[in-house]
Design a protein around this motif. Structure first.
Motif, short mmCIF file in Angstrom:
data_model
loop_
_atom_site.label_atom_id
_atom_site.label_comp_id
_atom_site.label_asym_id
_atom_site.label_seq_id
_atom_site.Cartn_x
_atom_site.Cartn_y
_atom_site.Cartn_z
N PHE A 87 0.85 -1.20 0.00
CA PHE A 87 0.00 0.00 0.00
C PHE A 87 0.88 1.25 0.00
O PHE A 87 0.62 2.20 -0.72
CB PHE A 87 -0.91 0.02 1.23
N TYR A 88 1.93 1.23 0.82
CA TYR A 88 2.79 2.41 0.89
C TYR A 88 3.57 2.58 -0.40
O TYR A 88 3.65 3.66 -0.97
CB TYR A 88 3.75 2.30 2.09
N TYR A 89 4.13 1.46 -0.86
CA TYR A 89 5.06 1.54 -1.99
C TYR A 89 4.35 1.97 -3.28
O TYR A 89 4.84 2.82 -4.02
CB TYR A 89 5.71 0.16 -2.17
N THR A 95 -1.50 5.38 -7.78
CA THR A 95 -2.94 5.59 -7.96
C THR A 95 -3.46 6.78 -7.18
O THR A 95 -4.64 7.09 -7.25
CB THR A 95 -3.74 4.37 -7.47
N SER A 96 -2.59 7.43 -6.41
CA SER A 96 -3.07 8.53 -5.58
C SER A 96 -2.28 9.81 -5.89
O SER A 96 -1.09 9.74 -6.22
CB SER A 96 -2.90 8.16 -4.10
N ARG A 97 -2.98 10.92 -5.74
CA ARG A 97 -2.32 12.19 -5.99
C ARG A 97 -1.26 12.47 -4.92
O ARG A 97 -0.26 13.10 -5.17
CB ARG A 97 -3.39 13.29 -5.97
N ARG A 98 -1.55 12.00 -3.69
CA ARG A 98 -0.59 12.22 -2.60
C ARG A 98 -0.06 10.89 -2.10
O ARG A 98 -0.79 9.90 -2.04
CB ARG A 98 -1.29 12.88 -1.42
N ALA A 99 1.20 10.88 -1.69
CA ALA A 99 1.75 9.67 -1.06
C ALA A 99 1.28 9.64 0.39
O ALA A 99 0.76 10.63 0.91
CB ALA A 99 3.26 9.69 -1.13
N ARG A 149 5.80 9.46 8.60
CA ARG A 149 5.84 9.54 10.06
C ARG A 149 4.71 8.68 10.66
O ARG A 149 4.93 7.84 11.52
CB ARG A 149 5.66 11.00 10.48
N MET A 150 3.53 8.92 10.13
CA MET A 150 2.37 8.16 10.58
C MET A 150 2.59 6.67 10.27
O MET A 150 2.23 5.80 11.06
CB MET A 150 1.14 8.68 9.83
N GLY A 151 3.19 6.41 9.12
CA GLY A 151 3.42 5.03 8.68
C GLY A 151 4.22 4.26 9.71
O GLY A 151 3.96 3.08 9.97
N LYS A 152 5.22 4.93 10.29
CA LYS A 152 6.07 4.21 11.26
C LYS A 152 5.27 3.87 12.51
O LYS A 152 5.40 2.78 13.06
CB LYS A 152 7.29 5.05 11.59
N LEU A 160 -6.62 1.05 12.45
CA LEU A 160 -7.50 2.23 12.47
C LEU A 160 -6.74 3.47 12.01
O LEU A 160 -7.24 4.27 11.19
CB LEU A 160 -8.06 2.43 13.89
N LEU A 161 -5.51 3.62 12.52
CA LEU A 161 -4.71 4.78 12.10
C LEU A 161 -4.49 4.74 10.59
O LEU A 161 -4.51 5.78 9.91
CB LEU A 161 -3.35 4.77 12.80
N PHE A 162 -4.31 3.54 10.06
CA PHE A 162 -4.08 3.42 8.61
C PHE A 162 -5.33 3.88 7.85
O PHE A 162 -5.23 4.57 6.83
CB PHE A 162 -3.72 1.98 8.25
N VAL A 163 -6.49 3.51 8.36
CA VAL A 163 -7.73 3.92 7.69
C VAL A 163 -7.83 5.46 7.73
O VAL A 163 -8.16 6.10 6.71
CB VAL A 163 -8.95 3.26 8.37
N ILE A 164 -7.49 6.05 8.87
CA ILE A 164 -7.53 7.51 8.96
C ILE A 164 -6.55 8.13 7.97
O ILE A 164 -6.83 9.09 7.27
CB ILE A 164 -7.19 7.95 10.41
N GLU A 165 -5.39 7.49 7.90
CA GLU A 165 -4.35 7.97 6.98
C GLU A 165 -4.83 7.91 5.51
O GLU A 165 -4.58 8.83 4.73
CB GLU A 165 -3.12 7.07 7.21
N LEU A 166 -5.56 6.85 5.20
CA LEU A 166 -6.12 6.74 3.84
C LEU A 166 -7.08 7.90 3.59
O LEU A 166 -7.07 8.54 2.54
CB LEU A 166 -6.87 5.42 3.66
N ALA A 167 -7.93 8.16 4.59
CA ALA A 167 -8.91 9.24 4.43
C ALA A 167 -8.17 10.58 4.25
O ALA A 167 -8.59 11.44 3.49
CB ALA A 167 -9.82 9.30 5.64
#
Ligand code: HEM
Lengths: 96, 845
Positions: free
Chosen positions: B426-428, B433-437, B441-444, B501-508
């Motif tokens: 998902f990160y890589y 497919t997304s305008r923003r990466a 920081r959140m990823g870690k 959950l944090l990942f879902v927020i990050e996606l949003a």
């Protein structure tokens, strides 16, 4: 088709071997006949896998280009891994 | 040994072409490949859209199944907890396991294939875009309905492998088990559809010059993955059919009191179920091998060995199914063989792990989020692999069978081998497919929460299991020492869930879908998916000369974007892609591709509807939905296989290719052969079941139907094959009427149908019915399989007649005609084999 059979030859031998052993032991249970069949099948498969590995390795030197060289390399490796696997797979017949 | 003719070396000199491309070409490409807008977007078939929807849906199922897991962990936190009553707990673990395996893990791999493969191979799309759309929609609608069964207390409750006799009508009288058996029907169909798409895509739509040697490792992983689906899924397709027939019609396949055997189910299920684990792991590990070079900033160490490991896994994973059955009492020698094979299977996985470690060691890894997920996955997977070798040892397995030790083991392998790699993915690839990466920081934070959460849940669970706590039990008594480890596991589950959950927020926060202005190659990968793309994929299709084209040719992005390579335009005015040869990727012809369409969408909805409605036993409505699905498929097929006005096109570098090709080198032929392999495997599994039931309780077997009828049956099938073959031969002749070839083929079909009717009717005149015994059941199952094929053949016959009437069966060659001929030939072979088997084997030989 022939190229694919050559490429995957070793792995096909390995597959024939383990299905052969399963069939023998399922039908003949833990018997001497099952052991003898295991031994025979193992020897035959070892011979074929060994030959495939050796042919593949030798073919690399004669390869006209990189792709053919690669095909021989994979064929040789799959023969080699099959050789080891067949040997390993046949061992339980000696132990059990 | 010199496979295939390669590209003329002069082509390498001519590309990239100098000079400007004519104006308007790019606009034309954009126009042709544009996706519909508004509500019509649902009919889009471009892989960029379908791929992202597919991944998103699979991820949704991961979350849903995760919520069920949290509830179960809450229930197990304390002894005699009252959050989930026993029945609900049973439904929860069954749904959690089933959704994770069937609705998350396998589909997300197919989804990533749809999304990434065309880009990695520099194809304009996969060869059957409508089939991908169909697979996705059937899965989406069917999956959601399947999940909804939980809200009505109708969810299946027999565990994700649904062993009879627990799942027989005696012990599971409601429709819960039927929900599972029919509910995964559409997943089986969609998995097979995806597998056909992927095999043909990988072998036939690679960019010119991308021989098997240069083929990206993900394409290898997906090729083996799809091959395994084709061989493995038929076993579960047949198994679910048989169990459903037993439940609905009282045919005793698995009932030992009437000549059935419950162990047959276990064989069928695990012949699928064990490869299934590798079906999940292989693509995930292939994705790791794709990311590693960029993350470690060096080339993958042991590329060829990894390819070998994939292939070896593909074969050996079919040789270990019985290790799930060590406790059933198999012959000692068989147990020994399966144990040896189970240990051997860890060798290919080990090869990959060592290659990855070596790549890290040789490179200069940057510890960003995907790297962390890859390393976390590796560590976790190795632990799971080690406990796997432990349970491959039979005496140890007997101790821990059906305990929480197994739950810990399977989660280590699945989460380490698939979930962590997927988060790295998902990160890589987000930048594609997304305008923003996504935020590093959140990823870690997300990684550490998930990684630690995982260890906290499942490490102590090994102990819980060793202390004897059985799996699939909704609670335990106090004072048995299970409290502490269970509580720790539950705390871990909530830590893990916080990470998700944090990942879902990050996606949003950061995921903004786009095709044009994406964030791009954030991690500096060297493979083709990082070429600049639009909905048409790459502007021109590059000539591939290495495994890392973007690293080895710094100009490639610019040259591709300026149309200096193959097919920089749309010469036929349709969607099109290059079909290349399977080994050397030499261009062979141009495939005309279909655009957006309502029909795959509708047929998917009705297919899912058929299976879902069937479960609630509204048979009339279900059949109606099924008929609608078939009509929609026929309508969708109607537009295909039409030659276009331009017969040859110049793709650049002096290569001219045909736009309509027939015969064994076409993508349609390949797809049909793969489909026939699937059908053949279902038949083979039925033959295995037949022999198995014959071998286990032979005393239930009686004299079969009259053998004298074999002669007309086999003769009619032979006639059918002959007429079909003759029809195809006559099609090439100039001086025959339009109808002559089709008429021959249609008569062939009539002969096949007559053979089937004789076979069926003569069995009906015996005392043996489906309910009588295992023999009766399996004979009737074989007849039913053949009957289904004959019904499909009848549909094909109608379709062929309609196309002949509209003069759509082109001469001297026609793909529709070829494919129907192939099907008829296969059907005749299977019918004859089935008749011979059922009449000769019981005491006959
Ligand atoms: C961290 C997240 C997860 C947690 C907390 C979790 C928890 C659980 C629990 C509590 C059970 C039932 C144990 C029992 O009573 O027998 C279970 C079973 C299972 N889980 Fe998970 N799980 C997680 C993730 C996954 C994933 C990612 C997969 C697959 C990709 C998976 C596949 C399964 C399977 C196949 C079963 C067996 C179901 C059965 O017994 O029929 N789980 N899990």
């Amino acid at each position: 088709m022939r190229s694919w059979a050559y490429l995957l030859g070793g792995l096909l031998v390995w597959t024939v071997h383990f299905f052969g052993l399963y069939t023998a032991s399922s039908i003949l249970l833990t018997s001497t006949t099952a052991r003898v069949i295991t031994a025979l099948l193992t020897i035959v498969c070892l011979a074929i896998a060994g030959t495939l590995a050796a042919r593949g390795w030798a073919g690399r030197a004669r390869a006209p280009d990189e792709v053919v060289h690669w095909v021989h390399t994979i064929a040789a490796l799959s023969g080699a891994i099959a050789f080891l696997a067949v040997l390993w797979q046949g061992l339980p017949a000696l132990l059990i | 040994m010199n496979p295939e003719k390669g590209l003329d070396p002069a082509v390498y000199e001519r590309l990239p072409r100098p000079g400007e491309r004519p104006e308007g070409e790019l606009d034309e490409l954009n126009r042709i490949w544009a996706a519909p807008t508004g509500i019509a977007k649902l009919t889009a078939v471009n892989n960029n859209y379908v791929g992202v929807w597919y991944v998103a849906t699979a991820f949704l199922f991961f979350i849903l199944a995760g919520v069920l897991a949290l509830a179960m962990r809450a229930q197990l936190a304390l002894p005699l907890q009252g959050i989930l009553p026993q029945e609900t707990y049973n439904q929860f673990f069954t749904m959690h396991g089933t959704i994770m395996m069937f609705l998350f893990a396998v589909p997300i791999m197919e989804a990533l294939g749809v999304l990434l493969l065309p880009q990695m191979l520099a194809a304009r799309d996969l060869p059957f875009p409508r089939l991908s759309a169909y697979a996705f929609w059937a899965y989406f609608v069917g999956g959601l309905c399947f999940f909804a069964s939980l809200f009505f207390g109708l969810a299946p409750n027999g565990g994700w492998f649904m062993y009879p006799p627990l799942t027989s009508t005696t012990y599971s009288p409601g429709i819960n088990a039927d929900f599972w058996l029919l509910g995964i029907g559409f997943i089986e169909i969609s998995a097979i559809a995806g597998a056909i798409e992927i095999i043909v895509g990988v072998l036939r739509t690679r960019a010119p010059g991308m021989s098997l040697r240069e083929m990206p490792i993900f394409a290898w992983g997906m090729l083996v993955f799809a091959g395994m689906i084709v061989i493995a899924f038929p076993a579960v397709i047949l198994g679910t059919l048989l169990l459903e027939l037993e439940r609905a019609l009282n045919w005793p396949f698995f009932d030992p009191t009437r000549g059935g055997d419950p162990a047959l189910w276990q064989h069928l299920f695990w012949f699928f179920g064990h490869p299934e684990v590798y079906i999940i792991f292989l693509p995930a590990s292939a994705l790791v091998s794709m990311m590693l070079p960029a993350l470690a900033r060096t080339r993958l160490v042991g590329h060829n060995l990894i390819v070998l490991a994939f292939l070896a896994t593909g074969f050996i994973s079919f040789g270990v199914w019985s290790h799930h059955m060590f406790a059933t009492g198999m012959p000692a020698l068989s147990v020994g063989f399966f144990s040896a094979a189970s240990m051997a299977v860890s060798v290919p996985a080990g090869i990959q792990v060592f290659s990855w470690i070596a790549t890290f060691a040789c490179g200069k890894p940057v510890f960003n989020t995907p790297t962390l997920f890859v390393i976390g996955g590796l560590v976790t997977f190795v632990i799971g692999g080690l406990t796997g070798v432990m349970v491959a040892l039979v005496p140890f397995d007997w101790q821990v069978h059906d305990t929480h030790f197994i739950v810990a083991h399977l989660h280590y392998v699945l989460i380490g081998g698939a979930v962590f790699p997927l988060f790295a993915v998902f990160y890589y690839w987000m930048g594609m497919t997304s305008r923003r990466a996504l935020s590093e920081r959140m990823g870690k934070w997300i990684f550490w929460l998930m990684f630690l959460g995982m260890q906290v849940i499942f490490l102590p669970m090994h102990l819980t299991g060793l202390m004897g706590m059985p799996r699939r039990v909704y609670t335990y008594m106090p004072g048995r020492d299970f409290e502490i480890t269970n509580m720790i596991s539950t705390i871990g589950a909530f830590i893990f869930a916080t990470g998700v959950l944090l990942f879902v927020i990050e996606l949003a926060r950061n995921f903004r879908f786009t095709v044009e202005d994406d964030a791009g190659n954030v991690y500096k990968g060297g493979t083709l998916e990082w070429l600049p793309t639009g909905l048409y994929s790459t502007r021109s299709i590059p000539l591939v000369r290495s495994r890392y084209p973007l690293w080895d040719d710094p100009n490639i992005c610019k040259d591709v974007e300026e149309g200096r390579y193959f097919l920089p335009n749309a010469p036929t005015g349709h969607r099109e892609t290059l079909i290349t040869s399977p080994i050397r990727a030499t261009p062979e012809y141009i495939q005309i591709m279909p655009g957006p369409s309502l029909w795959p969408f509708l047929s998917a909805i009705f297919t899912a509807g058929f299976f879902v409605i069937m479960t609630v036993q509204a048979y009339g409505v279900a059949v109606f939905s099924g008929v609608l699905a078939i009509l929609c498929v026929l309508r969708w097929m109607w537009d295909t296989d039409r030659p276009v006005a331009v017969e040859h096109v110049d793709i650049g570098a002096g290569i001219a290719l045909p736009t309509y090709v027939t015969g064994s080198r076409t993508h349609g032929w390949w797809a049909m052969i793969i489909l026939l392999i699937v059908i053949g495997m279902i038949f083979l599994m039925a033959v295995f079941s037949y022999l198995y039931l014959y071998g286990i309780p032979p005393e239930f077997w009686i004299k079969p139907a009259d053998r004298r009828w074999l002669f007309p049956i086999v003769a009619l099938y032979a006639l059918a094959a002959l007429l079909a073959w003759l029809g195809r031969h006559v099609l090439t002749r100039k001086r025959v009427s339009t109808w002559a070839p089709s008429a021959l083929l249609l008569w062939g079909m009539v002969a096949a149908a007559a053979a089937f009717v004789i076979d069926f009717v003569t069995w009906r005149t015996t005392r043996i019915t489906g309910e009588t015994s295992g023999q009766g059941a399996i004979v009737h199952a074989l007849l039913a399989l053949q009957g289904c094929l004959v019904a499909i053949l009848a549909l094909m016959g109608g379709f062929l007649a309609a196309r002949t009437a509209r003069a759509l069966v082109t001469k001297p060659r026609n793909n529709t005609f070829d494919l129907i001929t192939l099907f008829t030939l296969y059907l005749a072979g299977q019918g004859a084999a089935s008749a011979l088997l059922t009449r000769l084997v019981p005491g006959g030989l």
